[in-house]
Design an enzyme around this catalytic site. Sequence first.
Site, short mmCIF file in Angstrom:
data_model
loop_
_atom_site.label_atom_id
_atom_site.label_comp_id
_atom_site.label_asym_id
_atom_site.label_seq_id
_atom_site.Cartn_x
_atom_site.Cartn_y
_atom_site.Cartn_z
N GLU A 86 0.85 -1.19 0.00
CA GLU A 86 0.00 0.00 0.00
C GLU A 86 0.89 1.24 0.00
O GLU A 86 1.93 1.27 0.63
CB GLU A 86 -0.88 -0.01 1.25
CG GLU A 86 -1.85 1.16 1.34
CD GLU A 86 -2.68 1.12 2.62
OE1 GLU A 86 -3.83 1.56 2.59
OE2 GLU A 86 -2.17 0.62 3.66
N LYS A 161 -10.19 0.36 -2.30
CA LYS A 161 -10.34 -0.03 -0.90
C LYS A 161 -11.72 0.35 -0.37
O LYS A 161 -12.13 1.50 -0.43
CB LYS A 161 -9.25 0.65 -0.08
CG LYS A 161 -9.17 0.24 1.38
CD LYS A 161 -8.00 0.98 2.04
CE LYS A 161 -7.83 0.59 3.50
NZ LYS A 161 -6.71 1.36 4.11
N CYS A 203 -4.89 -3.56 3.04
CA CYS A 203 -4.60 -3.23 4.44
C CYS A 203 -5.78 -3.46 5.39
O CYS A 203 -6.09 -4.59 5.74
CB CYS A 203 -4.08 -1.80 4.53
SG CYS A 203 -3.24 -1.42 6.10
#
Length: 327
Positions: A86, A161, A203
Amino acid sequence: MLGFITRPPHRFLSLLCPGLRIPQLSVLCAQPRPRAMAISSSSCELPLVAVCQVTSTPDKQQNFKTCAELVREAARLGACLAFLPEAFDFIARDPAETLHLSEPLGGKLLEEYTQLARECGLWLSLGGFHERGQDWEQTQKIYNCHVLLNSKGAVVATYRKTHLCDVEIPGQGPMCESNSTMPGPSLESPVSTPAGKIGLAVCYDMRFPELSLALAQAGAEILTYPSAFGSITGPAHWEVLLRARAIETQCYVVAAAQCGRHHEKRASYGHSMVVDPWGTVVARCSEGPGLCLARIDLNYLRQLRRHLPVFQHRRPDLYGNLGHPLS
């Protein structure tokens, strides 16, 4: 400095599943520019993946130089796919700088990565690009976009995300990703690659098992969580969460991570790793920027799923179909 990590004997797994073939694999952890490397494996025909660990800063060109060096080393060692963490493009000092440095997918930086993929002849998982989307003019916010490139440099998948990290951890400081970032609207179906079918996440997504279960039920064999974990949550949760996601989905888990101090306001935990479907950490990066390598054995994955058929034993009549398969 080099370090070898070898899969430990699965004595208990052999007792539980006596017909299960346990691959004897060794993987290599490396710092940049090693003098010599060798991979010891009895299964050299298995696809090799590289997990890259970097310390991004606000300097995008220096970050690209660092990532390109690792990707070229991964290609030299025979990897078919390299994973970057990321914020591989940059880590800014504040939301205003983040927005200023962001680019559209068709911008200069992504073009450099498409050329790199073509040059090296391998797939790239670009784990969290600060993307100015089509709604940039209206929202003045970006997306945290996981981009998958094939070996010809073509974009084959993008995942934005969906779970934004708005938290305040004592000792680590507040983070409010939604100040500058929009949540993605949907999941991305798993993508076929030379290493297997990959399910894309980023993440903080790893804290929501429903997402991982949905990707696994949609056919994912590898789940990837490119990350930038902090110094407090990292030691407590990083490995535990990754191993849990691998065990419950019976997938390989690949997690490229940011490490070290990015600037005066932020540092990351590191410890990039690969976890197999049994939950064993089969590769782990050393401290600092570098890479680790692991082979993906899909026959092992399929045997494990046959011997321990947890998805066949689910009871949606009792608790609903958590992680409903993607359409």
